[in-house]
Design an enzyme around this catalytic site. Structure first.
Site, PDB file in Angstrom:
ATOM      1  N   ASP A 140     -27.718   2.926  10.090  1.00  0.00           N
ATOM      2  CA  ASP A 140     -28.710   2.341   9.797  1.00  0.00           C
ATOM      3  C   ASP A 140     -29.365   1.041  10.662  1.00  0.00           C
ATOM      4  OD1 ASP A 140     -27.191   0.150   8.724  1.00  0.00           O
ATOM      5  OD2 ASP A 140     -27.455   0.894   6.760  1.00  0.00           O
ATOM      6  N   GLU A 162     -20.682   2.137   5.514  1.00  0.00           N
ATOM      7  CA  GLU A 162     -20.117   1.227   6.679  1.00  0.00           C
ATOM      8  C   GLU A 162     -19.169   2.130   7.693  1.00  0.00           C
ATOM      9  OE1 GLU A 162     -21.508  -1.476   7.537  1.00  0.00           O
ATOM     10  OE2 GLU A 162     -22.722  -1.714   5.586  1.00  0.00           O
TER      11      GLU A 162
END
Length: 355
Positions: A140, A162
Protein backbone atom coordinates in the site's frame (compact mmCIF):
# COMPACT_ATOMS: atom_id res chain seq x y z
CA UNK A 1 -52.90 92.81 7.74
CA UNK A 2 -49.76 93.37 5.70
CA UNK A 3 -47.94 90.51 7.41
CA UNK A 4 -50.89 88.17 6.88
CA UNK A 5 -50.82 88.93 3.15
CA UNK A 6 -47.19 88.09 2.91
CA UNK A 7 -47.79 84.86 4.84
CA UNK A 8 -50.44 83.77 2.34
CA UNK A 9 -48.15 84.45 -0.57
CA UNK A 10 -45.35 82.45 1.07
CA UNK A 11 -47.80 79.63 1.77
CA UNK A 12 -48.89 79.48 -1.88
CA UNK A 13 -45.28 79.50 -3.07
CA UNK A 14 -44.43 76.76 -0.58
CA UNK A 15 -47.35 74.62 -1.81
CA UNK A 16 -46.16 74.98 -5.41
CA UNK A 17 -42.62 74.07 -4.38
CA UNK A 18 -43.90 70.91 -2.69
CA UNK A 19 -45.74 69.80 -5.81
CA UNK A 20 -42.74 70.43 -8.05
CA UNK A 21 -40.37 68.83 -5.54
CA UNK A 22 -42.36 65.60 -5.51
CA UNK A 23 -41.87 65.27 -9.26
CA UNK A 24 -38.25 66.39 -9.50
CA UNK A 25 -35.10 64.55 -8.52
CA UNK A 26 -34.27 66.98 -5.69
CA UNK A 27 -37.79 66.91 -4.24
CA UNK A 28 -36.78 65.97 -0.71
CA UNK A 29 -34.01 68.54 -0.63
CA UNK A 30 -36.32 71.32 -1.88
CA UNK A 31 -38.93 70.39 0.69
CA UNK A 32 -36.27 70.46 3.40
CA UNK A 33 -35.09 73.86 2.16
CA UNK A 34 -38.65 75.27 2.01
CA UNK A 35 -39.47 74.07 5.50
CA UNK A 36 -36.19 75.44 6.78
CA UNK A 37 -36.84 78.86 5.18
CA UNK A 38 -40.39 78.94 6.51
CA UNK A 39 -39.16 78.05 9.98
CA UNK A 40 -36.49 80.73 9.78
CA UNK A 41 -39.06 83.41 8.88
CA UNK A 42 -41.31 82.36 11.73
CA UNK A 43 -38.33 82.49 14.07
CA UNK A 44 -37.44 86.05 12.91
CA UNK A 45 -41.00 87.26 13.36
CA UNK A 46 -41.23 85.77 16.84
CA UNK A 47 -37.87 87.28 17.76
CA UNK A 48 -38.99 90.76 16.80
CA UNK A 49 -42.04 90.34 19.03
CA UNK A 50 -39.89 88.87 21.83
CA UNK A 51 -41.84 85.63 21.69
CA UNK A 52 -41.02 81.95 21.20
CA UNK A 53 -42.37 80.31 18.06
CA UNK A 54 -43.28 76.62 18.47
CA UNK A 55 -44.12 76.50 14.78
CA UNK A 56 -40.55 77.48 13.92
CA UNK A 57 -39.25 74.56 15.96
CA UNK A 58 -41.64 72.14 14.23
CA UNK A 59 -40.67 73.46 10.79
CA UNK A 60 -36.95 73.14 11.56
CA UNK A 61 -37.50 69.54 12.73
CA UNK A 62 -39.43 68.65 9.58
CA UNK A 63 -36.73 70.26 7.46
CA UNK A 64 -34.12 68.08 9.17
CA UNK A 65 -36.17 64.91 8.61
CA UNK A 66 -36.65 65.65 4.92
CA UNK A 67 -32.93 66.43 4.55
CA UNK A 68 -31.91 63.08 6.10
CA UNK A 69 -34.42 61.34 3.85
CA UNK A 70 -32.82 63.08 0.85
CA UNK A 71 -29.34 61.87 1.87
CA UNK A 72 -30.61 58.30 2.24
CA UNK A 73 -32.41 58.42 -1.09
CA UNK A 74 -29.34 59.89 -2.80
CA UNK A 75 -27.19 57.01 -1.52
CA UNK A 76 -29.64 54.43 -2.85
CA UNK A 77 -29.80 56.14 -6.23
CA UNK A 78 -26.02 56.21 -6.53
CA UNK A 79 -25.76 52.51 -5.70
CA UNK A 80 -28.42 51.72 -8.29
CA UNK A 81 -26.60 53.75 -10.92
CA UNK A 82 -23.33 51.92 -10.21
CA UNK A 83 -25.11 48.58 -10.48
CA UNK A 84 -26.64 49.58 -13.80
CA UNK A 85 -23.27 50.71 -15.14
CA UNK A 86 -21.55 47.42 -14.16
CA UNK A 87 -20.74 45.41 -17.32
CA UNK A 88 -22.61 42.16 -17.85
CA UNK A 89 -20.22 39.18 -17.85
CA UNK A 90 -21.23 36.72 -20.55
CA UNK A 91 -21.32 33.07 -19.55
CA UNK A 92 -18.30 31.20 -20.74
CA UNK A 93 -16.82 27.75 -20.29
CA UNK A 94 -13.16 27.35 -19.43
CA UNK A 95 -11.62 23.93 -19.94
CA UNK A 96 -8.60 23.05 -17.78
CA UNK A 97 -5.67 21.06 -19.05
CA UNK A 98 -6.62 17.76 -20.64
CA UNK A 99 -6.31 14.59 -18.60
CA UNK A 100 -4.69 11.37 -19.89
CA UNK A 101 -6.79 9.69 -22.55
CA UNK A 102 -7.20 6.56 -20.45
CA UNK A 103 -9.03 8.32 -17.64
CA UNK A 104 -12.74 7.57 -17.41
CA UNK A 105 -14.95 10.14 -19.21
CA UNK A 106 -16.72 11.02 -15.99
CA UNK A 107 -13.36 11.80 -14.36
CA UNK A 108 -12.03 14.36 -16.82
CA UNK A 109 -10.79 17.81 -15.80
CA UNK A 110 -13.06 20.28 -14.07
CA UNK A 111 -15.34 22.59 -16.11
CA UNK A 112 -15.89 26.10 -14.76
CA UNK A 113 -19.15 27.76 -15.81
CA UNK A 114 -21.49 30.49 -14.63
CA UNK A 115 -24.26 27.88 -14.61
CA UNK A 116 -24.94 26.63 -11.07
CA UNK A 117 -25.76 23.11 -12.23
CA UNK A 118 -22.48 22.86 -14.16
CA UNK A 119 -20.51 24.12 -11.15
CA UNK A 120 -22.06 21.44 -8.96
CA UNK A 121 -21.23 18.78 -11.55
CA UNK A 122 -17.66 20.02 -11.92
CA UNK A 123 -17.09 19.99 -8.15
CA UNK A 124 -17.83 16.25 -8.11
CA UNK A 125 -15.30 15.43 -10.82
CA UNK A 126 -11.92 14.30 -9.40
CA UNK A 127 -8.64 15.80 -10.53
CA UNK A 128 -5.91 13.37 -11.59
CA UNK A 129 -2.24 14.22 -11.16
CA UNK A 130 0.18 12.33 -13.45
CA UNK A 131 2.86 10.42 -11.51
CA UNK A 132 5.86 8.26 -12.40
CA UNK A 133 6.93 5.19 -10.41
CA UNK A 134 10.32 5.37 -8.70
CA UNK A 135 10.26 2.29 -6.47
CA UNK A 136 7.86 0.00 -4.67
CA UNK A 137 7.82 -0.22 -0.88
CA UNK A 138 5.03 -2.63 0.05
CA UNK A 139 1.46 -3.39 -0.91
CA UNK A 140 0.00 0.00 0.00
CA UNK A 141 3.01 2.33 -0.23
CA UNK A 142 5.45 3.32 -2.96
CA UNK A 143 7.66 6.14 -4.16
CA UNK A 144 6.80 8.23 -7.19
CA UNK A 145 7.85 11.37 -9.00
CA UNK A 146 5.31 14.19 -9.18
CA UNK A 147 6.34 17.14 -11.33
CA UNK A 148 9.97 16.22 -10.80
CA UNK A 149 9.69 15.88 -7.02
CA UNK A 150 10.03 12.53 -5.23
CA UNK A 151 7.07 11.72 -3.00
CA UNK A 152 6.05 8.75 -0.89
CA UNK A 153 2.44 7.80 -1.62
CA UNK A 154 0.12 5.92 0.73
CA UNK A 155 -3.03 4.37 -0.75
CA UNK A 156 -6.14 5.65 0.97
CA UNK A 157 -8.69 3.45 2.80
CA UNK A 158 -6.73 0.20 2.31
CA UNK A 159 -4.29 -1.81 4.40
CA UNK A 160 -2.14 -4.70 3.16
CA UNK A 161 -0.17 -7.17 5.27
CA UNK A 162 3.25 -5.95 6.44
CA UNK A 163 6.37 -7.02 4.60
CA UNK A 164 8.98 -4.37 5.46
CA UNK A 165 7.78 -2.83 8.72
CA UNK A 166 10.48 -2.93 11.38
CA UNK A 167 9.61 -5.11 14.36
CA UNK A 168 6.83 -6.90 12.47
CA UNK A 169 7.47 -10.39 11.03
CA UNK A 170 6.56 -11.07 7.44
CA UNK A 171 2.79 -11.55 7.35
CA UNK A 172 0.81 -13.93 5.10
CA UNK A 173 0.03 -12.43 1.67
CA UNK A 174 2.39 -9.48 2.29
CA UNK A 175 4.74 -10.58 -0.51
CA UNK A 176 1.85 -11.30 -2.84
CA UNK A 177 0.34 -7.86 -2.18
CA UNK A 178 3.69 -6.11 -2.70
CA UNK A 179 4.37 -8.02 -5.91
CA UNK A 180 0.86 -7.29 -7.23
CA UNK A 181 1.14 -3.57 -6.48
CA UNK A 182 4.57 -3.31 -8.09
CA UNK A 183 3.42 -5.24 -11.15
CA UNK A 184 0.46 -2.92 -11.66
CA UNK A 185 2.55 0.21 -11.16
CA UNK A 186 5.08 -0.97 -13.74
CA UNK A 187 2.34 -0.83 -16.38
CA UNK A 188 2.72 2.95 -16.31
CA UNK A 189 0.07 5.51 -17.25
CA UNK A 190 -0.29 6.34 -13.56
CA UNK A 191 -2.22 9.18 -11.96
CA UNK A 192 -3.01 10.19 -8.40
CA UNK A 193 -6.42 11.34 -7.21
CA UNK A 194 -6.34 13.26 -3.93
CA UNK A 195 -9.12 13.44 -1.36
CA UNK A 196 -9.76 16.31 1.08
CA UNK A 197 -6.67 15.95 3.32
CA UNK A 198 -3.59 15.53 1.16
CA UNK A 199 -0.98 14.23 3.66
CA UNK A 200 -0.73 12.11 6.79
CA UNK A 201 1.33 12.80 9.91
CA UNK A 202 4.37 11.21 8.26
CA UNK A 203 4.24 13.64 5.34
CA UNK A 204 3.15 10.98 2.84
CA UNK A 205 0.74 11.90 0.07
CA UNK A 206 -2.63 10.19 0.49
CA UNK A 207 -4.75 9.26 -2.47
CA UNK A 208 -6.30 6.88 -4.93
CA UNK A 209 -3.89 5.62 -7.59
CA UNK A 210 -5.18 5.00 -11.10
CA UNK A 211 -3.45 2.64 -13.52
CA UNK A 212 -5.04 3.73 -16.75
CA UNK A 213 -8.76 3.54 -16.06
CA UNK A 214 -8.48 1.12 -13.10
CA UNK A 215 -7.98 2.08 -9.47
CA UNK A 216 -5.19 0.22 -7.67
CA UNK A 217 -6.92 0.60 -4.28
CA UNK A 218 -9.95 -1.25 -5.64
CA UNK A 219 -7.91 -3.97 -7.32
CA UNK A 220 -6.07 -4.80 -4.07
CA UNK A 221 -9.37 -5.23 -2.22
CA UNK A 222 -10.88 -7.19 -5.10
CA UNK A 223 -7.95 -9.64 -5.20
CA UNK A 224 -8.07 -10.18 -1.44
CA UNK A 225 -4.70 -8.50 -0.83
CA UNK A 226 -6.05 -5.62 1.28
CA UNK A 227 -8.74 -4.83 3.78
CA UNK A 228 -10.72 -1.57 4.03
CA UNK A 229 -9.09 0.38 6.85
CA UNK A 230 -8.01 3.76 8.21
CA UNK A 231 -11.41 5.33 7.58
CA UNK A 232 -10.61 8.84 8.75
CA UNK A 233 -13.00 11.62 7.65
CA UNK A 234 -12.93 13.68 5.54
CA UNK A 235 -11.00 11.21 3.33
CA UNK A 236 -13.90 8.79 2.82
CA UNK A 237 -14.87 9.41 -0.80
CA UNK A 238 -14.90 5.76 -1.92
CA UNK A 239 -15.40 4.01 1.43
CA UNK A 240 -18.88 2.63 0.63
CA UNK A 241 -17.71 1.42 -2.77
CA UNK A 242 -14.68 -0.28 -1.22
CA UNK A 243 -16.78 -2.00 1.45
CA UNK A 244 -19.02 -3.54 -1.19
CA UNK A 245 -15.98 -4.94 -3.02
CA UNK A 246 -14.56 -6.25 0.26
CA UNK A 247 -17.82 -8.04 1.05
CA UNK A 248 -17.58 -9.88 -2.28
CA UNK A 249 -13.95 -10.86 -1.58
CA UNK A 250 -14.88 -12.11 1.89
CA UNK A 251 -17.67 -14.29 0.51
CA UNK A 252 -15.29 -15.71 -2.09
CA UNK A 253 -12.71 -16.48 0.61
CA UNK A 254 -9.76 -15.25 -1.45
CA UNK A 255 -6.42 -13.87 -0.26
CA UNK A 256 -6.41 -12.62 3.30
CA UNK A 257 -10.00 -13.81 3.70
CA UNK A 258 -8.95 -17.41 3.15
CA UNK A 259 -7.39 -17.42 6.63
CA UNK A 260 -9.98 -17.51 9.36
CA UNK A 261 -9.78 -14.63 11.85
CA UNK A 262 -6.65 -13.24 10.13
CA UNK A 263 -7.96 -9.91 8.75
CA UNK A 264 -9.83 -8.03 11.46
CA UNK A 265 -11.17 -4.51 11.92
CA UNK A 266 -8.13 -3.36 13.91
CA UNK A 267 -5.52 -5.01 11.68
CA UNK A 268 -4.04 -8.41 10.93
CA UNK A 269 -4.00 -10.94 13.77
CA UNK A 270 -0.31 -11.57 14.42
CA UNK A 271 -0.88 -14.81 16.32
CA UNK A 272 -2.87 -16.26 13.45
CA UNK A 273 -0.20 -15.06 11.02
CA UNK A 274 2.55 -16.83 12.97
CA UNK A 275 0.59 -20.09 13.08
CA UNK A 276 -0.07 -19.91 9.34
CA UNK A 277 3.63 -19.28 8.68
CA UNK A 278 4.57 -22.34 10.73
CA UNK A 279 2.01 -24.45 8.90
CA UNK A 280 3.25 -23.15 5.52
CA UNK A 281 6.89 -23.90 6.39
CA UNK A 282 6.05 -27.39 7.59
CA UNK A 283 4.57 -28.23 4.18
CA UNK A 284 8.02 -28.05 2.65
CA UNK A 285 9.32 -30.85 4.82
CA UNK A 286 6.27 -33.01 5.39
CA UNK A 287 4.83 -34.55 2.22
CA UNK A 288 1.80 -35.74 4.16
CA UNK A 289 0.97 -32.33 5.61
CA UNK A 290 -1.44 -31.54 2.76
CA UNK A 291 -3.64 -34.47 3.73
CA UNK A 292 -3.62 -33.85 7.47
CA UNK A 293 -6.05 -31.47 9.10
CA UNK A 294 -4.39 -28.52 10.83
CA UNK A 295 -5.06 -28.02 14.49
CA UNK A 296 -5.58 -24.30 14.00
CA UNK A 297 -7.51 -22.29 11.48
CA UNK A 298 -5.45 -22.16 8.28
CA UNK A 299 -6.05 -20.96 4.74
CA UNK A 300 -7.18 -23.21 1.95
CA UNK A 301 -4.50 -25.70 0.87
CA UNK A 302 -3.93 -24.07 -2.49
CA UNK A 303 -3.51 -20.66 -0.85
CA UNK A 304 -0.98 -21.92 1.68
CA UNK A 305 0.99 -23.49 -1.16
CA UNK A 306 0.97 -20.24 -3.07
CA UNK A 307 2.29 -18.37 -0.04
CA UNK A 308 5.01 -20.90 0.74
CA UNK A 309 6.01 -21.29 -2.90
CA UNK A 310 6.35 -17.53 -3.17
CA UNK A 311 8.78 -17.51 -0.29
CA UNK A 312 10.59 -20.55 -1.61
CA UNK A 313 10.99 -19.20 -5.15
CA UNK A 314 12.62 -16.00 -3.92
CA UNK A 315 15.10 -18.00 -1.82
CA UNK A 316 16.29 -20.17 -4.71
CA UNK A 317 18.43 -17.30 -5.95
CA UNK A 318 21.05 -16.01 -3.53
CA UNK A 319 23.50 -13.13 -3.82
CA UNK A 320 26.21 -12.57 -1.26
CA UNK A 321 26.28 -8.81 -1.82
CA UNK A 322 25.36 -6.10 -4.31
CA UNK A 323 28.61 -6.61 -6.19
CA UNK A 324 27.46 -10.13 -7.00
CA UNK A 325 24.08 -8.78 -8.05
CA UNK A 326 25.65 -6.27 -10.42
CA UNK A 327 28.05 -8.84 -11.76
CA UNK A 328 25.04 -10.99 -12.67
CA UNK A 329 23.34 -7.99 -14.27
CA UNK A 330 20.33 -8.37 -11.97
CA UNK A 331 20.37 -4.93 -10.35
CA UNK A 332 18.21 -3.41 -9.08
CA UNK A 333 16.15 -6.15 -7.40
CA UNK A 334 12.64 -5.23 -6.32
CA UNK A 335 11.04 -6.83 -3.31
CA UNK A 336 9.32 -10.05 -4.27
CA UNK A 337 11.73 -10.76 -7.13
CA UNK A 338 14.23 -13.66 -7.06
CA UNK A 339 17.38 -12.86 -5.10
CA UNK A 340 15.92 -10.00 -3.08
CA UNK A 341 16.85 -9.96 0.61
CA UNK A 342 16.63 -7.33 3.28
CA UNK A 343 20.38 -7.28 3.87
CA UNK A 344 20.79 -6.05 0.29
CA UNK A 345 18.13 -3.36 0.82
CA UNK A 346 19.78 -1.17 3.44
CA UNK A 347 17.32 1.74 3.21
CA UNK A 348 14.32 -0.60 3.36
CA UNK A 349 12.54 0.99 0.41
CA UNK A 350 11.78 -2.32 -1.30
CA UNK A 351 14.53 -1.95 -3.91
CA UNK A 352 17.88 -3.68 -3.35
CA UNK A 353 21.19 -2.70 -4.93
CA UNK A 354 19.83 0.38 -6.68
CA UNK A 355 22.57 2.59 -8.09
Amino acid sequence: MRSNGKGKIIGIIFAVIIVVAIIKYLGLLIIAGGLGYWGYKRYQNAKRENQKSKLAIVLFSLAGIFFLAFIGNLTNVKQQELANKAPTVPAKVEQTSAEPTTVKPEQTSNVVSTSVSKEETASEQPKHIPITLIAGTDGDTFKASIQGKEEKIRLLLVDTPESVKQGTPLQPFAKEASAFTLKQLKHGNLSLELDVSERDKYGRLLGYVWVGDKMLNEMLIEKGYARVAYINPPNVKYVDQFKEIQTTAQKSGIGIWSIENYAQEDGFNQKVAQKVTIEADSLKYDSNAKESKPKVATPKNEVVQSYSESRESSSNVYYKNCSAVRAAGADPIHEGEPGYSRKLDRDGDGVACER
